[in-house]
Design a protein around this motif. Structure first.
Motif, PDB file in Angstrom:
ATOM      1  N   GLU A   1      -2.132  15.622  12.236  1.00 16.32           N
ATOM      2  CA  GLU A   1      -2.446  15.776  13.656  1.00 16.32           C
ATOM      3  C   GLU A   1      -3.327  14.643  14.174  1.00 16.32           C
ATOM      4  OE1 GLU A   1      -2.082  17.477  17.306  1.00 16.32           O
ATOM      5  OE2 GLU A   1      -1.239  18.399  15.497  1.00 16.32           O
ATOM      6  N   SER A   2      -4.311  14.232  13.371  1.00 15.56           N
ATOM      7  CA  SER A   2      -5.266  13.220  13.820  1.00 15.56           C
ATOM      8  C   SER A   2      -4.638  11.839  13.980  1.00 15.56           C
ATOM      9  CB  SER A   2      -6.437  13.135  12.835  1.00 15.56           C
ATOM     10  OG  SER A   2      -5.960  12.863  11.524  1.00 15.56           O
ATOM     11  N   CYS A   3      -3.439  11.628  13.423  1.00 17.66           N
ATOM     12  CA  CYS A   3      -2.792  10.312  13.485  1.00 17.66           C
ATOM     13  C   CYS A   3      -1.684  10.246  14.542  1.00 17.66           C
ATOM     14  CB  CYS A   3      -2.186   9.955  12.131  1.00 17.66           C
ATOM     15  SG  CYS A   3      -3.375   9.803  10.787  1.00 17.66           S
TER      16      CYS A   3
ATOM     17  N   ILE B   1       0.863  -1.178   0.000  1.00 17.66           N
ATOM     18  CA  ILE B   1       0.000   0.000   0.000  1.00 17.66           C
ATOM     19  C   ILE B   1       0.897   1.225   0.000  1.00 17.66           C
ATOM     20  CG2 ILE B   1      -1.869  -1.192   1.205  1.00 17.66           C
ATOM     21  CD1 ILE B   1      -0.924   0.226   3.782  1.00 17.66           C
ATOM     22  N   GLU B   2       0.288   2.405   0.011  1.00 16.06           N
ATOM     23  CA  GLU B   2       1.047   3.632   0.132  1.00 16.06           C
ATOM     24  C   GLU B   2       0.800   4.242   1.505  1.00 16.06           C
ATOM     25  OE1 GLU B   2       0.201   6.167  -3.204  1.00 16.06           O
ATOM     26  OE2 GLU B   2       1.039   4.737  -4.640  1.00 16.06           O
ATOM     27  N   VAL B   3       1.745   5.054   1.964  1.00 10.05           N
ATOM     28  CA  VAL B   3       1.681   5.612   3.312  1.00 10.05           C
ATOM     29  C   VAL B   3       0.361   6.334   3.553  1.00 10.05           C
ATOM     30  CG1 VAL B   3       2.654   7.409   4.796  1.00 10.05           C
ATOM     31  CG2 VAL B   3       4.167   5.773   3.684  1.00 10.05           C
ATOM     32  N   TRP B   4      -0.079   7.138   2.593  1.00 12.70           N
ATOM     33  CA  TRP B   4      -1.296   7.925   2.802  1.00 12.70           C
ATOM     34  C   TRP B   4      -2.510   7.032   3.054  1.00 12.70           C
ATOM     35  CZ3 TRP B   4      -5.794   7.654   0.000  1.00 12.70           C
ATOM     36  CH2 TRP B   4      -5.739   7.030  -1.254  1.00 12.70           C
ATOM     37  N   GLN B   5      -2.503   5.831   2.487  1.00 12.47           N
ATOM     38  CA  GLN B   5      -3.645   4.935   2.673  1.00 12.47           C
ATOM     39  C   GLN B   5      -3.727   4.423   4.113  1.00 12.47           C
ATOM     40  OE1 GLN B   5      -2.416   2.432  -0.678  1.00 12.47           O
ATOM     41  NE2 GLN B   5      -4.324   2.956  -1.732  1.00 12.47           N
ATOM     42  N   GLU B   6      -2.575   4.088   4.693  1.00  8.96           N
ATOM     43  CA  GLU B   6      -2.592   3.670   6.098  1.00  8.96           C
ATOM     44  C   GLU B   6      -2.969   4.833   7.006  1.00  8.96           C
ATOM     45  OE1 GLU B   6       0.290   1.672   9.516  1.00  8.96           O
ATOM     46  OE2 GLU B   6       0.787   1.410   7.398  1.00  8.96           O
ATOM     47  N   LEU B   7      -2.458   6.016   6.704  1.00  8.99           N
ATOM     48  CA  LEU B   7      -2.797   7.194   7.511  1.00  8.99           C
ATOM     49  C   LEU B   7      -4.291   7.494   7.424  1.00  8.99           C
ATOM     50  CD1 LEU B   7       0.219   9.542   6.714  1.00  8.99           C
ATOM     51  CD2 LEU B   7      -0.236   8.339   8.851  1.00  8.99           C
ATOM     52  N   ARG B   8      -4.864   7.369   6.251  1.00  5.46           N
ATOM     53  CA  ARG B   8      -6.293   7.608   6.094  1.00  5.46           C
ATOM     54  C   ARG B   8      -7.094   6.604   6.911  1.00  5.46           C
ATOM     55  NH1 ARG B   8     -10.018  11.335   5.626  1.00  5.46           N
ATOM     56  NH2 ARG B   8     -11.213  10.013   7.010  1.00  5.46           N
ATOM     57  N   ALA B   9      -6.656   5.350   6.936  1.00  5.31           N
ATOM     58  CA  ALA B   9      -7.335   4.324   7.727  1.00  5.31           C
ATOM     59  C   ALA B   9      -7.276   4.668   9.217  1.00  5.31           C
ATOM     60  CB  ALA B   9      -6.703   2.965   7.468  1.00  5.31           C
ATOM     61  N   ILE B  10      -6.117   5.148   9.669  1.00  8.57           N
ATOM     62  CA  ILE B  10      -5.986   5.537  11.078  1.00  8.57           C
ATOM     63  C   ILE B  10      -6.880   6.735  11.379  1.00  8.57           C
ATOM     64  CG2 ILE B  10      -4.377   6.468  12.798  1.00  8.57           C
ATOM     65  CD1 ILE B  10      -2.196   4.777  11.420  1.00  8.57           C
ATOM     66  N   GLU B  11      -6.954   7.684  10.455  1.00  4.73           N
ATOM     67  CA  GLU B  11      -7.851   8.829  10.632  1.00  4.73           C
ATOM     68  C   GLU B  11      -9.297   8.365  10.751  1.00  4.73           C
ATOM     69  OE1 GLU B  11      -6.813  11.165   7.217  1.00  4.73           O
ATOM     70  OE2 GLU B  11      -5.556  12.520   8.404  1.00  4.73           O
TER      71      GLU B  11
ATOM     72  N   ARG C   1       7.027  22.548  21.442  1.00  3.25           N
ATOM     73  CA  ARG C   1       6.907  21.828  22.710  1.00  3.25           C
ATOM     74  C   ARG C   1       5.687  22.282  23.492  1.00  3.25           C
ATOM     75  NH1 ARG C   1      13.299  21.538  24.629  1.00  3.25           N
ATOM     76  NH2 ARG C   1      13.893  19.865  23.155  1.00  3.25           N
ATOM     77  N   GLU C   2       5.388  23.593  23.443  1.00  2.00           N
ATOM     78  CA  GLU C   2       4.209  24.097  24.146  1.00  2.00           C
ATOM     79  C   GLU C   2       2.930  23.612  23.488  1.00  2.00           C
ATOM     80  OE1 GLU C   2       4.724  28.304  24.090  1.00  2.00           O
ATOM     81  OE2 GLU C   2       6.096  28.324  25.832  1.00  2.00           O
ATOM     82  N   GLN C   3       2.942  23.492  22.160  1.00  2.00           N
ATOM     83  CA  GLN C   3       1.758  23.061  21.426  1.00  2.00           C
ATOM     84  C   GLN C   3       1.401  21.620  21.714  1.00  2.00           C
ATOM     85  OE1 GLN C   3       2.102  23.544  17.187  1.00  2.00           O
ATOM     86  NE2 GLN C   3       0.148  22.543  16.756  1.00  2.00           N
ATOM     87  N   HIS C   4       2.451  20.776  21.889  1.00  2.00           N
ATOM     88  CA  HIS C   4       2.197  19.342  22.070  1.00  2.00           C
ATOM     89  C   HIS C   4       2.512  18.877  23.472  1.00  2.00           C
ATOM     90  CE1 HIS C   4       1.440  19.044  17.817  1.00  2.00           C
ATOM     91  NE2 HIS C   4       2.596  19.593  17.549  1.00  2.00           N
TER      92      HIS C   4
ATOM     93  N   LEU D   1       8.823  10.454  17.651  1.00  2.00           N
ATOM     94  CA  LEU D   1       8.499  11.800  17.188  1.00  2.00           C
ATOM     95  C   LEU D   1       7.502  11.738  16.027  1.00  2.00           C
ATOM     96  CD1 LEU D   1      12.191  13.082  17.087  1.00  2.00           C
ATOM     97  CD2 LEU D   1      10.603  13.167  19.019  1.00  2.00           C
ATOM     98  N   PRO D   2       6.265  12.184  16.256  1.00  2.00           N
ATOM     99  CA  PRO D   2       5.232  12.078  15.212  1.00  2.00           C
ATOM    100  C   PRO D   2       5.031  13.360  14.414  1.00  2.00           C
ATOM    101  CG  PRO D   2       4.194  12.612  17.291  1.00  2.00           C
ATOM    102  CD  PRO D   2       5.701  12.586  17.560  1.00  2.00           C
ATOM    103  N   HIS D   3       5.978  14.286  14.451  1.00  2.00           N
ATOM    104  CA  HIS D   3       5.761  15.633  13.920  1.00  2.00           C
ATOM    105  C   HIS D   3       5.494  15.690  12.425  1.00  2.00           C
ATOM    106  CE1 HIS D   3       9.960  14.650  13.488  1.00  2.00           C
ATOM    107  NE2 HIS D   3      10.071  15.548  12.556  1.00  2.00           N
TER     108      HIS D   3
END
Length: 362
Positions: free
Chosen positions: A160-162, A73-83, A359-362, A154-156
């Motif tokens: 954001e939703s993933c 698969i492609e990365v965006w497809q797994e990310l979309r599934a997680i979203e 750092r303050e944001q997360h 580090l998920p930066h």
């Protein structure tokens, strides 16, 4: 292996403080990857009576695609599934359940190469070398402090939703993999998660079997440093070499672009400040050929180098305690002021201010 951290506290035999283990840096959403992690996610969702089809909405995939033999698969497809999973408010503990099934052998040739390594250090080295074809989505750095080795997830680079799901899965996977490499259950010294304490925290306690700090500033898991000195029970130099050859072929097939090859060479030694001609010689082509190939891919050497160093700077600012002068030096800048100007040109603010805001944001 690219080093994105200081050398003050070497972990046994070469694993160093600030070492970047998974050089995701700039997320390539179209990068190909094995479907194993997504299959596990669908399995876990199905056991929670979540229809797998609902997880695959807007992914251009169906269940048969994902479960087909040697599916990619492609990365965006797994990310979309997680979203999709997060949109229906599924508990984050599903990330831990997913990680518990992400065995080293699930990584295929990479997993067997890791298991065949002499020790955890060399297993991590080969994982870093072939990071782009692993199942990781986050960056990972290490810091050695006395008798402790800390892994920062580090998920930066992720949407954001993933980030929470992928980070918790990553932290939990490190616990699984260290245990499987050593052939026994290894309880970490401590775990830190950015998320608030969940209602099902007993599942976290049972899995990690250690103190967990919720609402922390980072995602982190720590282990005894002495574990990195232990020889692995399944060490086999011949099998590792054979697995590595297979990994090279897979990587070559998935990462055939010249831009990716340039990035890899820059990341091997970012401090070296390699020129276009130097990189071209490493690729065994002329400078004019490299420029032409990069132009065909819609970019230039200067753009690829700037993007790569900037992405690495972001990783170091988030995952390393080093100061701006030290980061500038590791990135090959002659002076910190040049690094600050370059960073401000892209982000709009100085690196120190960006680090504080992040750092303050997360």
């Amino acid at each position: 292996m690219a080093i994105s951290g200081c050398h003050r506290h070497p972990v046994s035999k070469g694993v160093r403080s600030g070492q970047n283990l998974c050089r995701t840096l700039m997320l390539d959403r179209n990068a190909k990857r094995d479907a194993a992690a997504l299959r596990i996610l669908l399995d876990v969702a199905n056991e929670q009576r979540i229809n797998p089809t609902s997880i695959l909405i807007d992914t251009d995939l169906n269940v048969d695609n994902v479960y087909s033999h040697q599916a990619e698969i492609e990365v965006w497809q797994e990310l979309r599934a997680i979203e999709n999973l997060r949109e229906i408010e599924a508990p984050l503990s599903l990330a831990i359940e997913s990680a518990s099934r992400l065995h080293i052998t699930t990584l295929g040739a990479l997993g067997y190469a890791m298991l065949s390594s002499f020790d955890i250090r060399s297993a991590l080295e080969i994982a870093a070398k072939f990071h782009s074809i692993s199942l990781w989505l986050c960056d990972v750095t290490t810091e050695a402090r006395g008798n402790v080795v800390e892994f920062f997830v580090l998920p930066h680079t992720l949407p954001e939703s993933c980030r929470d799901f992928c980070s918790i899965r990553g932290v939990a996977s490190l616990k699984v993999w260290v245990s499987e490499l050593l052939g026994r259950n290894i309880a970490p010294l401590s775990v830190q998660l950015r998320t608030p304490k969940p209602q099902d925290s007993d599942l976290y306690d049972s899995f990690f079997d250690t103190r967990i700090e919720y609402g922390a500033e980072v995602y982190k898991i720590s282990f005894e440093r002495s574990l990195f000195r232990e020889p692995l029970k399944l060490a086999d130099p011949w099998n590792r070499q054979r697995s590595e050859e297979e990994l090279k072929a897979i990587k070559s097939r998935r990462e055939a672009t010249f831009a990716n090859q340039v990035r890899e060479l820059i990341l091997i030694n970012p401090k070296k400040n390699q020129s276009e001609d130097t990189v071209a010689r490493s690729l065994k082509i002329s400078g004019s050929t490299l420029r032409r190939r990069l132009k065909e891919e819609g970019t230039t050497f200067r753009e690829v180098r700037a993007e790569t160093l900037h992405a690495l700077a972001r990783v170091m600012l988030i995952g390393s305690p080093r100061n701006i002068d030290e980061i500038a030096d590791q990135l090959g800048y002659s002076e910190a002021a040049s690094f600050v100007r370059s960073f401000r040109r892209i982000e709009g603010i100085a690196p120190g201010a960006w680090r504080k805001a992040e750092r303050e944001q997360h």
